[in-house]
Design a protein around this motif. Structure first.
Motif, short mmCIF file in Angstrom:
data_model
loop_
_atom_site.label_atom_id
_atom_site.label_comp_id
_atom_site.label_asym_id
_atom_site.label_seq_id
_atom_site.Cartn_x
_atom_site.Cartn_y
_atom_site.Cartn_z
N ALA A 1 15.13 4.23 -10.73
CA ALA A 1 14.41 4.36 -12.05
C ALA A 1 13.21 2.84 -12.18
N ALA A 2 13.60 1.92 -11.43
CA ALA A 2 12.86 0.69 -11.29
C ALA A 2 11.89 0.54 -10.20
N VAL A 3 11.76 1.77 -9.36
CA VAL A 3 10.64 1.56 -8.45
C VAL A 3 9.48 1.87 -8.98
N PRO A 4 8.37 0.93 -8.79
CA PRO A 4 7.02 1.07 -9.46
C PRO A 4 6.48 2.33 -9.17
N SER A 5 5.71 2.92 -9.99
CA SER A 5 5.02 4.10 -9.95
C SER A 5 4.00 4.16 -8.77
N ASP A 6 3.59 2.81 -8.42
CA ASP A 6 2.58 2.60 -7.34
C ASP A 6 3.16 2.14 -6.20
N GLY A 7 4.63 2.19 -6.20
CA GLY A 7 5.28 1.46 -5.30
C GLY A 7 5.11 2.21 -3.99
N PHE A 8 5.47 1.67 -2.59
CA PHE A 8 5.29 2.31 -1.51
C PHE A 8 6.71 2.94 -1.18
N LEU A 9 6.89 4.26 -1.13
CA LEU A 9 8.25 4.79 -0.85
C LEU A 9 8.30 5.62 0.49
N LEU A 10 9.27 5.06 1.21
CA LEU A 10 9.54 5.63 2.41
C LEU A 10 10.76 6.54 2.42
N VAL B 1 11.98 6.22 12.98
CA VAL B 1 11.30 5.06 12.30
C VAL B 1 10.97 4.21 13.54
N VAL B 2 12.10 3.89 14.37
CA VAL B 2 11.68 3.07 15.48
C VAL B 2 10.49 3.32 16.47
N LEU B 3 10.09 4.71 16.63
CA LEU B 3 9.20 5.08 17.46
C LEU B 3 7.77 4.85 16.69
N ARG B 4 7.63 4.99 15.16
CA ARG B 4 6.81 5.07 14.61
C ARG B 4 6.57 3.73 13.73
N LEU B 5 7.36 2.70 13.93
CA LEU B 5 7.22 1.40 13.44
C LEU B 5 5.85 1.12 13.18
N ASP B 6 4.83 1.00 14.40
CA ASP B 6 3.82 0.66 13.88
C ASP B 6 2.96 1.18 13.07
N GLU B 7 3.23 2.46 12.76
CA GLU B 7 2.44 3.34 11.69
C GLU B 7 2.95 3.02 10.40
N LEU B 8 4.02 2.76 10.20
CA LEU B 8 4.68 1.98 9.05
C LEU B 8 4.17 0.65 8.75
N THR B 9 4.14 0.00 9.59
CA THR B 9 3.92 -1.58 9.52
C THR B 9 2.22 -1.86 9.17
N GLU B 10 1.45 -0.72 9.81
CA GLU B 10 0.01 -0.67 9.41
C GLU B 10 -0.02 -0.02 7.91
N ALA B 11 0.83 0.86 7.55
CA ALA B 11 0.75 1.34 6.32
C ALA B 11 1.05 0.36 4.97
N VAL B 12 1.70 -0.67 5.31
CA VAL B 12 2.00 -1.85 4.55
C VAL B 12 1.55 -3.24 4.73
N ALA B 13 0.70 -3.11 5.61
CA ALA B 13 -0.12 -4.37 6.21
C ALA B 13 -0.61 -5.21 4.95
N ASP B 14 -0.68 -4.73 3.61
CA ASP B 14 -1.02 -5.38 2.57
C ASP B 14 -0.17 -6.27 1.87
N GLY B 15 1.15 -6.24 2.76
CA GLY B 15 2.64 -7.05 2.47
C GLY B 15 3.10 -6.36 1.41
N ARG B 16 2.93 -5.09 0.93
CA ARG B 16 3.69 -4.23 0.12
C ARG B 16 5.31 -4.12 0.28
N GLN B 17 6.03 -4.13 -0.70
CA GLN B 17 7.55 -3.64 -0.22
C GLN B 17 7.62 -2.35 -0.02
N VAL B 18 8.55 -2.20 0.64
CA VAL B 18 8.86 -0.80 1.18
C VAL B 18 10.09 -0.39 0.54
N HIS B 19 9.97 0.89 -0.35
CA HIS B 19 11.03 1.17 -1.15
C HIS B 19 11.87 2.35 -0.31
#
Length: 114
Positions: free
Chosen positions: A12-21, A45-63
């Motif tokens: 319930a506390a995940v922000p509506s604009d939060g990054f959800l994985l 996840v391990v194979l596609r870590l670069d894709e994920l890292t790029e998606a949160v390059a702005d420093g957003r928290q990953v939920h």
């Protein structure tokens, strides 16, 4: 890091604009998921870590979310070890649904948590 020290957040506390994985499998994702979430099955996840890292390059928290919280806890622990700001969504998608958070499905059928 031990799971007891793993940062968690209530669905319930995940922000509506939060990054959800969503780390569930394809059939679970297709049945019902949070709109806007990134689907990355746990085994990729391990194979596609670069894709994920790029998606949160702005420093957003990953939920990180799975069905009940076990797989996502492992993935969150891994992501933290890689230097990402990750938290486990407590209760997983079942908690998400119970909190009244919206779900969508790939088929257009009534979404549900598989």
């Amino acid at each position: 890091m031990h799971f007891a020290q793993l940062p968690t957040v209530d669905a319930a506390a995940v922000p509506s604009d939060g990054f959800l994985l969503d780390v569930r499998e394809d059939d679970e994702w297709a049945a019902g998921h949070a709109e806007g979430a990134l689907h990355l099955p746990m085994g990729q996840v391990v194979l596609r870590l670069d894709e994920l890292t790029e998606a949160v390059a702005d420093g957003r928290q990953v939920h990180v979310v799975c069905r009940v919280g076990g797989r996502s806890a492992q993935v969150a622990q891994y992501l933290i070890a890689q230097g990402l700001d990750a938290v486990n969504v407590e209760g997983g998608m079942l908690g998400w649904e119970a909190a009244g958070r919206p779900l969508v499905s790939e088929s257009g059928d009534q979404p549900f948590v598989l």
